[in-house]
Design a protein around this motif. Structure first.
Motif, PDB file in Angstrom:
ATOM      1  N   CYS A  15      85.611 102.539  20.914  1.00 60.26           N
ATOM      2  CA  CYS A  15      84.305 101.944  21.201  1.00 60.26           C
ATOM      3  C   CYS A  15      83.377 102.343  20.065  1.00 60.26           C
ATOM      4  O   CYS A  15      83.034 103.525  19.940  1.00 60.26           O
ATOM      5  CB  CYS A  15      83.766 102.441  22.540  1.00 60.26           C
ATOM      6  N   TYR A  53      81.995  94.378  22.802  1.00 56.76           N
ATOM      7  CA  TYR A  53      83.127  93.836  22.060  1.00 56.76           C
ATOM      8  C   TYR A  53      84.454  94.456  22.500  1.00 56.76           C
ATOM      9  O   TYR A  53      85.448  93.763  22.635  1.00 56.76           O
ATOM     10  CB  TYR A  53      82.932  94.008  20.550  1.00 56.76           C
ATOM     11  N   CYS A  54      84.477  95.736  22.750  1.00 54.29           N
ATOM     12  CA  CYS A  54      85.718  96.408  23.127  1.00 54.29           C
ATOM     13  C   CYS A  54      86.007  96.329  24.616  1.00 54.29           C
ATOM     14  O   CYS A  54      87.089  96.708  25.066  1.00 54.29           O
ATOM     15  CB  CYS A  54      85.674  97.878  22.714  1.00 54.29           C
ATOM     16  N   THR A  55      85.053  95.833  25.396  1.00 52.04           N
ATOM     17  CA  THR A  55      85.127  95.934  26.847  1.00 52.04           C
ATOM     18  C   THR A  55      86.349  95.261  27.442  1.00 52.04           C
ATOM     19  O   THR A  55      86.977  95.802  28.352  1.00 52.04           O
ATOM     20  CB  THR A  55      83.831  95.388  27.494  1.00 52.04           C
ATOM     21  N   ALA A 105      90.990  96.591  21.042  1.00 48.19           N
ATOM     22  CA  ALA A 105      90.147  95.498  21.542  1.00 48.19           C
ATOM     23  C   ALA A 105      90.980  94.345  22.087  1.00 48.19           C
ATOM     24  O   ALA A 105      90.526  93.598  22.945  1.00 48.19           O
ATOM     25  CB  ALA A 105      89.207  94.997  20.444  1.00 48.19           C
ATOM     26  N   CYS A 164      77.696  97.051  23.252  1.00 47.80           N
ATOM     27  CA  CYS A 164      77.764  95.726  22.632  1.00 47.80           C
ATOM     28  C   CYS A 164      78.754  94.825  23.361  1.00 47.80           C
ATOM     29  O   CYS A 164      78.640  93.617  23.331  1.00 47.80           O
ATOM     30  CB  CYS A 164      78.101  95.824  21.152  1.00 47.80           C
ATOM     31  N   LYS A 211      89.823  90.110  22.460  1.00 45.90           N
ATOM     32  CA  LYS A 211      89.153  90.158  21.160  1.00 45.90           C
ATOM     33  C   LYS A 211      90.080  90.593  20.036  1.00 45.90           C
ATOM     34  O   LYS A 211      90.978  91.404  20.230  1.00 45.90           O
ATOM     35  CB  LYS A 211      87.958  91.122  21.210  1.00 45.90           C
ATOM     36  N   GLY A 222      90.040  92.712  16.955  1.00 49.48           N
ATOM     37  CA  GLY A 222      89.246  93.761  16.326  1.00 49.48           C
ATOM     38  C   GLY A 222      89.781  94.055  14.942  1.00 49.48           C
ATOM     39  O   GLY A 222      89.418  93.421  13.962  1.00 49.48           O
TER      40      GLY A 222
END
Length: 178
Positions: free
Chosen positions: A156, A106-108, A52, A104, A42, A44
Motif C-alpha cells: 500500500c 488503488y491497492c484495495t 494489486a 487512494c 489493478k 500495479g
C-alpha cells in the motif's frame, strides 16, 4: 515461430461462465481487464511484487500478472467484483470501509482478495513464517504479526497498513464468533 500461439479457454469468473481466445502469453490480469472488462483488478508493477492484481483462483490467492490465462482454463476465478453477494458487502469489505483500510484505493482490490484468501488459509490451519507452533494440532493464533506477514505480498503506497490489519483482525474475530 511454429505451432498454435492462441488457445481457447473457458473458466468461471465471479460465478459467470466465460470463454476467450487468447495468445498463449496473455496473463490472467490482461485477460480479465482487456478480454472480459473486469477492471477492478489493478495492474500495479506487472512484476508480481505489489499484489494489486491479486485474485482468487479456485479459492487460492494468486498474482494475476504472473499467471498465464491458459493456466486458468477450467478454474473458478474471483475478482474484487465477485466478492460481494447480491449487492451486500462481505464482512471484510465492510470492515475496510468502516476502519478506513484504504486511502487512494488503488491497492484495495488486491488487498481485499488477498485478505479473503489469507483468512481461508488461516482457518485451514496453515502456518506462516512467523507462526511459533506449526503443529497441525495447534492452529496459529491470528494476531497483528500474523496478519502483517500473511498480507506482506500486498503493498500500500499510502501506508494504510494499520487500518488494513485492524479490518482483517476484526473480520477474523467475527468469523470465529459465529
Amino acid at each position: 515461430m511454429t505451432g498454435n500461439t492462441r488457445s481457447d479457454i473457458s473458466f468461471r469468473v465471479n460465478e459467470e461462465n466465460c470463454q476467450l481466445t487468447v495468445d498463449n502469453r496473455t496473463t490472467l490480469l490482461d485477460a480479465l481487464r482487456e478480454g472480459l472488462d473486469r477492471t477492478g483488478t489493478k495492474k500495479g508493477c506487472d512484476l508480481g511484487q505489489c499484489g494489486a492484481c491479486t485474485v482468487l483462483l479456485n479459492g487460492r490467492r494468486v498474482v494475476s500478472c504472473l499467471t498465464l490465462a491458459v493456466a486458468a482454463d477450467g478454474t473458478e476465478v474471483t475478482t474484487v467484483e465477485g466478492l460481494s453477494r447480491a449487492g451486500e458487502l462481505r464482512p471484510i469489505q465492510d470492515a475496510f470501509v468502516r476502519l478506513d483500510g484504504f486511502q487512494c484505493g488503488y491497492c484495495t482490490s488486491g488487498q481485499l482478495c488477498s485478505a479473503v484468501g489469507m483468512l481461508a488459509e488461516h482457518r485451514a490451519g496453515w502456518p506462516s513464517a512467523v507462526t511459533d507452533n506449526v503443529s497441525p494440532d495447534c492452529p496459529p493464533d491470528l494476531d497483528e504479526a500474523e496478519v502483517r506477514e500473511r498480507m506482506s505480498g500486498n503493498l500500500c503506497r499510502c501506508g494504510a497498513y494499520p487500518s488494513i490489519v485492524r479490518a482483517v483482525l476484526e473480520t477474523a474475530r467475527k468469523e470465529t464468533s459465529r
